[in-house]
Design a protein around this motif. Structure first.
Motif, PDB file in Angstrom:
ATOM      1  N   SER A 286     -95.089 -73.814  41.879  1.00 45.68           N
ATOM      2  CA  SER A 286     -95.101 -74.658  40.681  1.00 45.68           C
ATOM      3  C   SER A 286     -93.836 -75.490  40.561  1.00 45.68           C
ATOM      4  CB  SER A 286     -95.272 -73.792  39.432  1.00 45.68           C
ATOM      5  OG  SER A 286     -94.215 -72.843  39.336  1.00 45.68           O
ATOM      6  N   VAL A 287     -92.734 -75.028  41.162  1.00 42.04           N
ATOM      7  CA  VAL A 287     -91.470 -75.762  41.120  1.00 42.04           C
ATOM      8  C   VAL A 287     -90.841 -75.712  42.505  1.00 42.04           C
ATOM      9  CG1 VAL A 287     -91.056 -75.224  38.686  1.00 42.04           C
ATOM     10  CG2 VAL A 287     -90.108 -73.725  40.447  1.00 42.04           C
ATOM     11  N   ARG A 288     -89.838 -76.538  42.701  1.00 40.20           N
ATOM     12  CA  ARG A 288     -89.137 -76.567  43.976  1.00 40.20           C
ATOM     13  C   ARG A 288     -88.428 -75.236  44.222  1.00 40.20           C
ATOM     14  NH1 ARG A 288     -83.934 -80.347  45.654  1.00 40.20           N
ATOM     15  NH2 ARG A 288     -83.599 -79.346  47.688  1.00 40.20           N
ATOM     16  N   ARG A 289     -88.462 -74.771  45.451  1.00 44.53           N
ATOM     17  CA  ARG A 289     -87.808 -73.507  45.799  1.00 44.53           C
ATOM     18  C   ARG A 289     -86.300 -73.711  45.955  1.00 44.53           C
ATOM     19  NH1 ARG A 289     -90.280 -68.974  46.934  1.00 44.53           N
ATOM     20  NH2 ARG A 289     -92.555 -69.014  46.786  1.00 44.53           N
ATOM     21  N   THR A 290     -85.562 -73.067  45.062  1.00 41.89           N
ATOM     22  CA  THR A 290     -84.109 -73.048  45.132  1.00 41.89           C
ATOM     23  C   THR A 290     -83.655 -71.597  44.945  1.00 41.89           C
ATOM     24  OG1 THR A 290     -84.001 -73.552  42.762  1.00 41.89           O
ATOM     25  CG2 THR A 290     -83.870 -75.418  44.285  1.00 41.89           C
TER      26      THR A 290
END
Length: 489
Positions: free
Chosen positions: A271-275
């Motif tokens: 759902s969101v960028r992997r950080t």
């Protein structure tokens, strides 16, 4: 493919030979020679366009699927070819909107370019400029049938040259620490950058106060080089082919070329960028299977929430007041540089009234991709010992972890984590499914690790947790030399 067709098959030799043997009706000239003798035919403005397939790939998933269906329909029309030339799909720059990892890489390139320009009087600027040009090789910034952005080694080479260029002009020495705030990716939100001679740490307060990029400067490697699992328009073809197999069709390969059976089962999306250094608040019954599939339930609003940032010389304090279910909670996350090759992360949670109370689990997520990826030279070690099947591409749950090491003998790198108390570690590979020239394929993009501790809310006393991270050099070792050649394939 280009190397094989143009060079090995001799197309370029045949082409130039035909020009040489064309007699007087073809006369090769340079651009300047032509311009001296011929006037312009008119004025033209070129858009950021490319061939039609590129326009399809640049679109977001739903639009890409609609575009592909429209092309198929028009091709069936009697005069369809006349209309097709007007259908260009998306623009090339949309790749930077579609893939935040590509956009970040592009903006990092511009940031390094600015550093070189500001240091153009230095003797090293020429060498730095050469590495910048090498980092501007376009292949890794977009996605087509030849892999592009989906291939971690291409992204790794972009970052390698960016870091070589940056290291030349930064010239940090000894225990010197550089801290700057800058809106690198032009999203109107400032990032915080902490740099030493050995490390770069890029934090985004707007993205859950997370660590977007962690560079091992001595080895010229971005250890956060992980691509998220984004949905693609062409994934629908794989899903449809998988349903046909379940309904009794002969094989998935009858309709879709795939490099392995059952590939549609690996279509998991983020759902969101992997950080890294994102905070999870999970229920007691949450599982590794659900979380790794992108189906886990977040009880709080911290994972991708906006954090405040306070910066001092060697310390960054990120803070957010949010909620975990009905409980108001304040999270303080302090990052402190210890030595030039290490830093610590400390958490302090302060909670208010939560009615009858809530039992949950607090988790800190890391997403890392070492230069050796999930190859035989890379492995995980827990409490000083490797576990069976604990390679970087492994999936599992390990309890009572006081320290953890990620070892990459391919590049001569070790990343160590030491916790202030034993934690449970969930780990799983981040794998994408993309379309290549040879068909659908699965690619390793990095490894996700979640450090878990039990948490009772509200917190009668502040909940504290900390760990240290150290990146150091080890002896390189080529494990492929130990594998019989017959088994390497």
């Amino acid at each position: 493919w280009t190397d094989w067709r143009v060079l090995e098959e001799g197309w370029i030799v045949r082409f130039l030979g035909k020009i040489e043997g064309a007699g007087g009706w073809i006369k090769p000239v340079t651009f300047s020679e032509y311009m001296e003798k011929e006037g312009p035919l008119g004025r033209v403005y070129l858009p950021t366009a490319s061939y039609m397939e590129m326009g399809e790939w640049a679109l977001f998933p739903e639009a890409s699927g609609d575009y592909a269906r429209l092309l198929k329909e028009i091709k069936s029309w009697r005069d369809g070819e006349r209309i097709l030339r007007f259908l260009q799909g998306g623009t090339w720059r949309n790749f930077l909107a579609k893939y935040p990892e590509a956009d970040w890489m592009h903006k990092r390139m511009l940031d390094v370019s600015g550093k070189i320009e500001r240091n153009k009087d230095k003797d090293v600027s020429g060498a730095a400029l050469r590495h910048l040009y090498m980092a501007q090789c376009n292949d890794a910034y977009w996605h087509g049938i030849f892999g592009g952005l989906y291939l971690p080694h291409l992204r790794a080479h972009i970052y390698e040259n960016l870091l070589k260029a940056e290291t030349l002009v930064d010239n940090l020495k000894g225990d010197e620490v550089s801290v700057r705030t800058i809106d690198i990716n032009a999203d109107t939100c400032e990032e915080v950058v902490i740099s030493t001679e050995d490390l770069n740490l890029f934090f985004s307060p707007a993205m859950g106060g997370s660590l977007v990029e962690m560079d091992w400067r001595k080895g010229y490697a971005n250890l956060s080089n992980t691509l998220s699992r984004w949905s693609e328009g062409y994934h629908m073809k794989l899903k449809e082919a998988g349903r046909e197999v379940e309904e009794g069709a002969r094989s998935i390969h009858d309709g879709v070329v795939s490099k392995e059976e059952g590939l549609e089962r690996h279509l998991k999306f983020d759902s969101v960028r992997r950080t890294s250094l994102r905070e999870h608040f999970l229920g007691e019954d949450e599982t590794l299977e659900r979380l790794s599939a992108g189906e886990g339930e977040e009880l709080g609003d911290f994972f991708n929430g906006l954090y405040g940032a306070e910066v001092t010389d060697k310390r960054l304090i990120l803070s957010r007041t949010g909620r975990v279910r009905d409980c108001a909670l304040k999270v303080l996350k302090e990052v402190r540089m210890q030595l030039r090759d290490s830093f610590s992360v400390g958490y302090r949670l302060e909670g208010g009234n939560a009615g009858g109370g809530l039992k949950a689990r607090f988790g800190v997520e890391m997403n890392l991709c070492l230069p050796g990826c999930n190859g035989p030279d890379s492995s995980c070690e827990f409490n000083g010992l490797p576990e069976d099947g604990s390679g970087m591409g492994s999936k599992g749950e390990t309890h009572g972890v006081a320290d953890m090491r990620l070892v990459d003998r391919f590049s001569g790198l070790k990343v160590s984590f030491v916790f202030d108390r034993p934690v449970t570690v969930w780990r799983y590979p981040v794998e994408t499914v993309s379309l290549s020239e040879a068909g659908f394929e699965r690619n390793y993009q990095g490894s996700a690790m979640v450090f878990l501790l039990p948490l009772a809310l509200p917190c009668k006393d502040p909940f504290a947790f900390s760990f240290s991270v150290k990146v150091e050099t080890i002896e390189k070792e080529d494990c492929w030399r130990k594998v019989p050649s017959a088994k390497r394939s």
